[in-house]
Design a protein around this motif. Structure first.
Motif, short mmCIF file in Angstrom:
data_model
loop_
_atom_site.label_atom_id
_atom_site.label_comp_id
_atom_site.label_asym_id
_atom_site.label_seq_id
_atom_site.Cartn_x
_atom_site.Cartn_y
_atom_site.Cartn_z
N GLY A 178 2.35 -1.28 11.39
CA GLY A 178 1.03 -1.44 11.07
C GLY A 178 0.07 -1.02 12.03
N ALA A 179 -1.28 -1.65 12.18
CA ALA A 179 -2.16 -1.49 13.23
C ALA A 179 -1.49 -1.73 14.69
CB ALA A 179 -3.43 -2.48 12.94
N SER A 180 -0.69 -2.79 14.75
CA SER A 180 -0.30 -3.08 16.23
C SER A 180 0.62 -2.01 16.46
CB SER A 180 0.29 -4.38 16.24
OG SER A 180 -0.47 -5.38 15.64
N GLU A 201 9.44 1.64 11.05
CA GLU A 201 8.80 0.96 10.07
C GLU A 201 9.87 0.77 9.12
OE1 GLU A 201 6.17 -0.64 9.44
OE2 GLU A 201 7.08 -0.85 7.17
N ALA A 202 9.80 -0.63 8.58
CA ALA A 202 10.91 -1.10 7.49
C ALA A 202 10.59 -0.27 6.35
CB ALA A 202 10.95 -2.47 7.42
N THR A 212 0.07 -6.31 6.15
CA THR A 212 -1.19 -6.64 6.43
C THR A 212 -2.13 -5.52 6.61
OG1 THR A 212 -0.43 -8.59 7.47
CG2 THR A 212 -2.90 -8.17 7.61
N SER A 213 -1.78 -4.42 7.06
CA SER A 213 -2.85 -3.38 7.67
C SER A 213 -3.27 -2.52 6.59
CB SER A 213 -2.00 -2.42 8.63
OG SER A 213 -1.78 -3.35 9.78
N SER A 224 -6.69 -5.26 4.64
CA SER A 224 -7.98 -6.11 5.29
C SER A 224 -9.19 -5.79 4.41
CB SER A 224 -8.12 -5.35 6.52
OG SER A 224 -8.66 -3.95 6.42
N THR A 225 -10.33 -6.38 5.04
CA THR A 225 -11.56 -6.32 4.31
C THR A 225 -12.13 -4.92 4.81
OG1 THR A 225 -11.79 -8.83 5.09
CG2 THR A 225 -13.65 -7.49 4.20
N LEU A 277 -13.35 -3.80 7.71
CA LEU A 277 -14.36 -3.66 8.47
C LEU A 277 -13.89 -3.36 10.05
CD1 LEU A 277 -16.32 -7.05 7.17
CD2 LEU A 277 -16.39 -4.56 6.60
N VAL A 324 14.41 -2.15 11.25
CA VAL A 324 15.61 -2.75 12.42
C VAL A 324 16.20 -3.93 11.94
CG1 VAL A 324 15.33 -3.65 14.58
CG2 VAL A 324 14.11 -1.74 14.23
N ARG A 367 -2.11 -13.26 7.38
CA ARG A 367 -2.85 -13.17 8.66
C ARG A 367 -1.75 -13.64 9.79
NH1 ARG A 367 -6.61 -15.43 5.90
NH2 ARG A 367 -8.41 -13.92 5.63
N GLY A 376 -4.67 -10.45 16.95
CA GLY A 376 -5.46 -9.50 16.82
C GLY A 376 -6.00 -9.01 15.72
N LYS A 377 -6.70 -8.00 15.54
CA LYS A 377 -7.25 -7.67 14.41
C LYS A 377 -7.27 -5.73 14.45
CE LYS A 377 -12.15 -8.47 15.68
NZ LYS A 377 -13.21 -8.72 15.16
N TRP A 378 -7.43 -5.39 13.23
CA TRP A 378 -7.62 -3.98 13.21
C TRP A 378 -8.58 -3.36 14.11
CZ3 TRP A 378 -5.14 0.52 12.54
CH2 TRP A 378 -4.80 0.84 11.41
N THR A 379 -9.45 -4.02 14.31
CA THR A 379 -10.56 -3.33 15.10
C THR A 379 -10.17 -3.16 16.66
OG1 THR A 379 -12.13 -4.42 13.83
CG2 THR A 379 -13.06 -3.67 15.94
C1 LIG Z 1 -7.20 -10.85 4.52
C2 LIG Z 1 -7.40 -10.19 5.75
C3 LIG Z 1 -8.44 -9.51 6.07
C4 LIG Z 1 -8.44 -8.73 7.37
N1 LIG Z 1 -9.55 -8.11 7.51
C5 LIG Z 1 -10.00 -7.41 8.63
C6 LIG Z 1 -11.04 -6.56 9.07
O1 LIG Z 1 -11.92 -6.29 7.97
N2 LIG Z 1 -11.26 -5.92 10.08
C7 LIG Z 1 -10.33 -5.99 11.37
O2 LIG Z 1 -10.33 -5.53 12.20
N3 LIG Z 1 -9.11 -6.88 10.85
C8 LIG Z 1 -8.97 -7.33 9.67
N4 LIG Z 1 -7.72 -8.14 9.46
C9 LIG Z 1 -6.76 -8.43 10.48
C10 LIG Z 1 -5.73 -7.06 10.50
O3 LIG Z 1 -5.66 -6.44 9.02
C11 LIG Z 1 -4.37 -7.41 11.22
O4 LIG Z 1 -4.77 -8.01 12.39
C12 LIG Z 1 -3.63 -6.16 11.31
O5 LIG Z 1 -3.53 -5.41 10.15
C13 LIG Z 1 -2.11 -6.70 11.77
O6 LIG Z 1 -1.35 -5.69 11.91
P1 LIG Z 1 0.13 -5.61 12.43
O7 LIG Z 1 0.62 -4.27 12.76
O8 LIG Z 1 -0.12 -6.70 13.54
O9 LIG Z 1 0.89 -5.99 11.07
P2 LIG Z 1 1.44 -5.30 9.79
O10 LIG Z 1 0.36 -4.72 9.34
O11 LIG Z 1 1.87 -6.42 8.91
O12 LIG Z 1 2.41 -4.56 10.22
C14 LIG Z 1 3.99 -4.92 10.60
C15 LIG Z 1 4.80 -3.63 9.81
O13 LIG Z 1 6.20 -4.22 10.40
C16 LIG Z 1 6.78 -3.68 9.42
N5 LIG Z 1 8.28 -4.51 9.75
C17 LIG Z 1 8.67 -5.84 9.54
N6 LIG Z 1 9.94 -6.14 9.73
C18 LIG Z 1 10.25 -4.95 10.34
C19 LIG Z 1 11.42 -4.64 10.85
N7 LIG Z 1 12.74 -5.28 10.82
N8 LIG Z 1 12.08 -3.30 11.17
C20 LIG Z 1 10.88 -2.58 11.08
N9 LIG Z 1 9.66 -2.65 10.49
C21 LIG Z 1 9.35 -3.89 10.23
C22 LIG Z 1 6.23 -4.30 8.05
O14 LIG Z 1 6.73 -3.48 7.20
C23 LIG Z 1 4.86 -3.98 8.60
O15 LIG Z 1 4.42 -2.56 7.97
C24 LIG Z 1 -7.53 -9.00 8.22
C25 LIG Z 1 -6.56 -9.68 7.91
C26 LIG Z 1 -6.24 -10.19 6.92
C27 LIG Z 1 -5.03 -10.96 6.39
#
Ligand SMILES: Cc1cc2nc3c(=O)[nH]c(=O)nc-3n(C[C@H](O)[C@H](O)[C@H](O)COP(=O)(O)OP(=O)(O)OC[C@H]3O[C@@H](n4cnc5c(N)ncnc54)[C@H](O)[C@@H]3O)c2cc1C
Length: 520
Positions: free
Chosen positions: A26-28, A47-48, A55-56, A59-60, A62, A190, A336, A368-371
């Motif tokens: 995802g984003a992180s 990536e699984a 979540t990525s 999002s909205t 933005l 993983v 979230r 954190g957030k996407w931004t």
């Molecule tokens: C409703 C909503 C609206 C939002 N709007 C905004 C916005 O407008 N602007 C902004 O900046 N932020 C926004 N955010 C925040 C932002 O979307 C999130 O902070 C961000 O996408 C989180 O990314 P992540 O990589 O941490 O998690 P994820 O995107 O959930 O990525 C985690 C990944 O790990 C993978 N995974 C899980 N288990 C395993 C494993 N065992 N082995 C390998 N991979 C695995 C999953 O499949 C997934 O793809 C919003 C969040 C929400 C919920």
């Protein structure tokens, strides 16, 4: 065409001692992997399911400092986010553009109140500010949003933030990682951690397509699995207390006629104390979001009927005509990954990111957030160099142009590809549309398989093209032809195609507007 996956898998499973292994695409995770590879560390990302499957992609859309966080007094978070907004605008102009947001006011005294707050927002962005905010009279307000309810309207404040396509940015980061020499594998969960003398020295992962298991050795392992971080932490320490308290956010997508023009509506305080946005996105209108605590972390969270009702009701307070349930083209829900703090509700929990290192050296990045994905990646890699005993090297991502970099001169769906668009136009099917209601063509499916690691109908229709999120019923109609092209590209048989279409139909049914009630 031959399947590109075996060559990538051979790289991922070669006898390499990786400098940094990132779990989660995802984003992180993608931000961290790009950060690591751009500093010339040998980097593997696993990536699984698929990039931005979690979540990525929900999002909205933005790229923002977060006006709400300003109101909550999180000045540091807003300043950092506005800085990152400016960097991303420069480094990925093909994916991020400026968007005007209107705060409409129906009471005169609120105009200076919002005006001053949004001037502070401009100031916090410093020299990376997009365009200055300004007050608008009643007539100009209605010119920007002609469907705004006009009775008792006094005027509004127009301010600017960034807008992007979240899943396309994820795919672009994956391509950037590969351009930098890193390796990224999807459909590669993983399943375990490898330890030696109590230290994490690698991971075990599976190839979901064949069921085969592999081990990868790494000097530092970073857990960036979003709402699933606790599951990976339990692989390290089975009895560890969870660090997340997830909440879900729902969006509905409706026709563009409910918000014609190029300005978004921002409602600073809804009846439940949240911010609500109605945003023009890919020729549709996106309305969201909610904040509902959930007990369970699942891959496909579903909207509650009450959440959809709330969005429709709040939209109806501001828009005329207002969308009804039958106007909903798609409903999507994201979880979230909020870091726990005792005694607070999820709306006020911090969106700042958290980095923790376990006793065995597993690094977990969450919140954190996407931004702010780039800053999160920078912080995670700084920590990984210490934990993994890697030679420190400075970050270069503040000025790193992302894959496909091209000035964005307009807003049609081709711009998300940047300079790759010309190559896609040269593929077979560049003028064959997949559905009359959406702009996508067959050549994009071939491109997605050959260069963007699409493996399934869902990968194509949910995240390479955004059909599932824009119009779930149209995406169902597109599925059989997409399955056919995928089968041709990957050398699959008819039974595979049929199974792919069936799986996608079931998934897309959950994005139609009849929600499956789930107890919290
Ligand atoms: C409703 C909503 C609206 C939002 N709007 C905004 C916005 O407008 N602007 C902004 O900046 N932020 C926004 N955010 C925040 C932002 O979307 C999130 O902070 C961000 O996408 C989180 O990314 P992540 O990589 O941490 O998690 P994820 O995107 O959930 O990525 C985690 C990944 O790990 C993978 N995974 C899980 N288990 C395993 C494993 N065992 N082995 C390998 N991979 C695995 C999953 O499949 C997934 O793809 C919003 C969040 C929400 C919920």
């Amino acid at each position: 065409m031959s399947d590109p996956r075996p060559a990538r898998l051979a790289k991922a499973t070669a006898d390499t001692l990786w400098d940094i292994i990132v779990i989660g695409g995802g984003a992180s995770g993608l931000g961290t992997a790009v950060e690591a590879a751009s500093r010339s560390y040998r980097t593997l990302l696993l990536e699984a399911h698929d990039y931005a499957k979690g979540t990525s992609s929900r999002s909205t859309k933005l790229v923002h400092g977060g006006v709400r966080y300003l109101a909550q007094g999180h000045i540091h978070l807003v300043r950092e986010s506005l800085h990152e907004r400016g960097l991303l605008r420069r480094n990925a102009p093909h994916l991020v553009h400026d968007l005007g947001f209107l705060v409409a006011t129906y009471q005169m005294w609120r105009l200076p109140f919002y005006g001053i707050g949004l001037k502070l927002y401009d100031l916090l962005a410093g020299k990376l500010n997009l365009r200055p905010s300004r007050a608008l009279g009643r007539k100009a307000t209605l010119t920007h949003i002609p469907t705004l309810k006009s009775s008792r309207l006094k005027g509004g404040i127009l301010y600017f933030d960034g807008q992007f396509d979240d899943a396309r940015l994820a795919i672009t980061l994956m391509r950037t990682l590969e351009d930098l020499g890193g390796v990224a594998m999807n459909a590669a969960p993983v399943t375990g951690l490898v330890k030696s003398d109590g230290r994490v020295t690698g991971v075990r992962f599976a190839d979901s397509e064949t069921g085969a298991s592999y081990t990868a050795r790494g000097r530092a392992v970073i857990n960036a699995t979003g709402v699933f971080v606790d599951a990976i932490r339990r692989l390290d320490e089975p009895d560890i207390a969870p660090m997340l308290t997830p909440s879900q956010g729902v969006h509905i997508v409706v026709d563009r006629r409910f918000l014609p023009g190029n300005t978004a509506l921002m409602v600073p305080r809804t009846s439940d104390g949240r911010v609500l946005f109605a945003v023009p996105w890919h020729d549709r209108t996106l309305i969201g979001t909610t904040d509902t605590p959930v007990a369970e972390v699942i891959e496909e969270p579903r909207a509650l009927a009450t959440e959809i009702d709330f969005l429709l009701k709040t939209a109806a307070d501001y828009l005329d005509p207002a969308p009804r349930r039958s106007d909903i083209l798609s409903v999507f829900t994201g979880l979230r990954p909020l870091v726990k703090a005792e005694g607070t509700d999820t709306k006020s929990l911090s969106r700042e990111h958290d980095l923790v290192v376990s006793g065995s050296g597993l690094i977990t990045l969450t919140g954190g957030k996407w931004t702010t994905y780039r800053q999160m990646g920078e912080d995670a890699v700084d920590l990984a160099t210490e934990t993994g005993g890697l030679p420190p090297r400075p970050s270069v991502t503040a000025t790193l142009r992302l894959h496909g970099w091209a000035e964005n001169s307009g807003r049609n769906h081709w711009h998300v590809y940047g300079h790759d668009a010309a190559e896609i136009h040269a593929l077979p099917g560049a003028d064959v549309h997949l559905h009359p209601h959406l702009p996508y063509v067959e050549a994009e499916v071939r491109w997605a398989v050959r260069f963007e690691q699409a493996r399934t109908v869902e990968d194509v229709l949910a995240r390479r093209l955004r059909a599932l999120f824009l119009d779930a019923a149209a995406s169902q109609a597109m599925a059989p032809r997409v399955a056919e092209i995928l089968a041709e590209e990957l050398g699959r048989d008819t039974a595979w195609q049929v199974a792919q279409v069936r799986t996608f139909m079931d998934l897309a049914a959950g994005y139609l507007s009849s929600p499956n009630q789930r107890a919290v």
